[in-house]
Design an enzyme around this catalytic site. Structure first.
Site, mmCIF file in Angstrom:
data_model
loop_
_atom_site.group_PDB
_atom_site.id
_atom_site.type_symbol
_atom_site.label_atom_id
_atom_site.label_comp_id
_atom_site.label_asym_id
_atom_site.label_seq_id
_atom_site.Cartn_x
_atom_site.Cartn_y
_atom_site.Cartn_z
ATOM 1 N NE ARG A 15 -1.836 -1.847 3.547
ATOM 2 C CZ ARG A 15 -2.215 -2.090 4.807
ATOM 3 N NH1 ARG A 15 -3.422 -1.738 5.211
ATOM 4 N NH2 ARG A 15 -1.373 -2.657 5.653
ATOM 5 C CE LYS A 75 1.001 -2.731 9.467
ATOM 6 N NZ LYS A 75 -0.111 -2.970 10.430
ATOM 7 C CE1 TYR A 94 -4.971 1.898 10.702
ATOM 8 C CE2 TYR A 94 -3.994 1.511 8.552
ATOM 9 C CZ TYR A 94 -5.108 1.722 9.331
ATOM 10 O OH TYR A 94 -6.353 1.765 8.758
ATOM 11 C CG HIS A 96 -1.289 -1.528 15.063
ATOM 12 N ND1 HIS A 96 -2.605 -1.600 15.460
ATOM 13 C CD2 HIS A 96 -1.317 -1.390 13.704
ATOM 14 C CE1 HIS A 96 -3.397 -1.513 14.398
ATOM 15 N NE2 HIS A 96 -2.644 -1.370 13.332
ATOM 16 C CD GLU A 118 -2.896 2.349 15.735
ATOM 17 O OE1 GLU A 118 -1.953 2.196 16.526
ATOM 18 O OE2 GLU A 118 -2.758 2.791 14.570
ATOM 19 C CG ASP A 270 -1.902 -5.094 12.717
ATOM 20 O OD1 ASP A 270 -0.707 -5.306 12.490
ATOM 21 O OD2 ASP A 270 -2.721 -4.832 11.827
#
Length: 370
Positions: A15, A75, A94, A96, A118, A270
């Site tokens: 992505r 990510k 993101y 996480h 998130e 995740d």
């Protein structure tokens, strides 16, 4: 503002954080866009498209990170990107962080403002930037599970929907949120027998209405989870506590009692996973077995369908990028839900669930902003 879009380096991460359309709009707003060479290639966006939209194509990741004030990613950074962190940098991606203490510490020591997709909330209290990828992962989880039920991939050799005279597979979905709802849609569409387990009785009533009684709903407790998992051919983990490590709903003992050749797809991986036997895997090595049960625990599932995923993600993230481009502090002060996305700020941890997961001290970001 100088905005950088690096090429993702996580295993098989395909992505990209901005499309050429987004670049064009930001450029029209007077911002400078740096896009790493081939950043959008695997999502079907060429360097020429980015250049035509007004971006400068940068050959080296180090140059992009060094010159960008705001880096927008998909990510969480990998170890090879930690060296690019510096004071004054804002990272929007993101993150996480709950199961990633080393990344958390690097962001803190280098005083990076880390804003996590998130944990951002909208006016309704929902998680608008987690939703599109949860939709993708939820729908994919059933496709993946159906494939791994094939004998050649270690599964029981079941066709998910069965055929006339042969019953369908039994699918157990843990969690009735975005992941679980989308998984149920696909599983029902493929003809499976579906059970959704959730601790929220109100949500179970909603799901019963949404699916017109075609799914079995089950209140979450130790006994019910144990029985549902034991009977299932495919278990999908979709449990989420925003920003925190996922609770272990299914124990190793429960896994040992599952059918041999059953499949687990832990979408919650995740955040550490909601299955005790789950551990993060990659698209290169996506699965493993424990007690004869196939586990698929890829931490970036939506990367398998990057064009759909990139478009879905950027539809949601782009308005926030625009706000940040107008000034990070002002954007966060103007929107309390946006400010909840801040996990690290000027060397301070600002996300309570991450702090609890890692036994660290934290402060609300509003105290720091003011």
């Amino acid at each position: 503002m100088v905005i950088g879009v690096p090429k993702e380096v996580k295993d098989h991460e395909t992505r990209v954080a901005l499309t050429p359309a987004g670049v064009k709009e930001l450029k029209a707003g007077g911002h400078v866009l740096l896009v790493e060479q081939h950043a959008g290639e695997l999502s079907a966006f060429s360097d020429d498209e980015y250049q035509d939209a007004g971006a400068e194509i940068v050959g080296a990741a180090s140059d992009l990170w060094a010159n960008a004030e705001l880096v927008v990613k998909v990510k969480e950074p990998t170890e090879r990107e930690y060296c690019f962190f510096r004071p004054g940098l804002t990272l929007f991606t993101y993150l996480h962080l709950a199961p990633l203490p080393e990344l958390t510490e690097r962001l803190l020591t280098r005083k990076v403002t880390g804003i996590a997709y998130e944990t951002i909330r909208d006016l309704t209290g929902s998680l608008p930037l987690l939703t599109p990828m949860s939709e993708v992962a939820g729908r994919m989880s059933v496709q993946v599970g159906a494939a791994y039920l094939e004998k050649g991939k270690g599964g029981r050799g079941l066709l998910l929907g069965g055929i006339p005279g042969v019953p369908p597979a039994q699918v157990c979905i843990l969690g009735g949120g975005i992941v679980g709802t989308n998984a149920a849609k696909i599983a029902l569409g493929m003809g499976a027998r579906v059970t959704i387990v959730d601790r929220n009785l109100h949500r179970l009533r909603e799901l019963d209405d949404i699916f017109a009684g075609r799914v079995f709903t089950l209140a979450s407790n130790l006994h019910n989870v144990m029985e549902a998992v034991r009977e299932a051919d495919l278990v999908i983990g979709g449990v989420l506590i925003p920003g925190a490590s996922a609770p272990k709903i299914v124990t190793a003992e429960m896994v040992s009692r599952m059918k041999k050749g059953a499949v687990i797809v832990d979408v919650a991986i995740d955040q550490g996973g909601c299955i005790e036997t789950a551990r993060p895997t990659t698209h290169s090595e996506p699965s493993y077995e424990v007690d004869g049960v196939v586990h698929y625990c890829v931490t970036n599932m939506p990367a398998a369908v990057p064009n759909t995923s990139t478009l879905g993600l950027t539809n949601a993230t782009f308005p926030y990028v625009q706000h940040l481009a107008g000034g990070v502090r002002a954007a966060l002060l103007a929107d309390g839900g946006f400010a909840e996305g801040v996990n690290t700020y000027d060397g301070t941890l600002t996300c309570e669930p991450v702090a609890v997961s890692q036994a660290k001290h934290w402060k609300p970001v509003r105290e720091l902003l003011q």
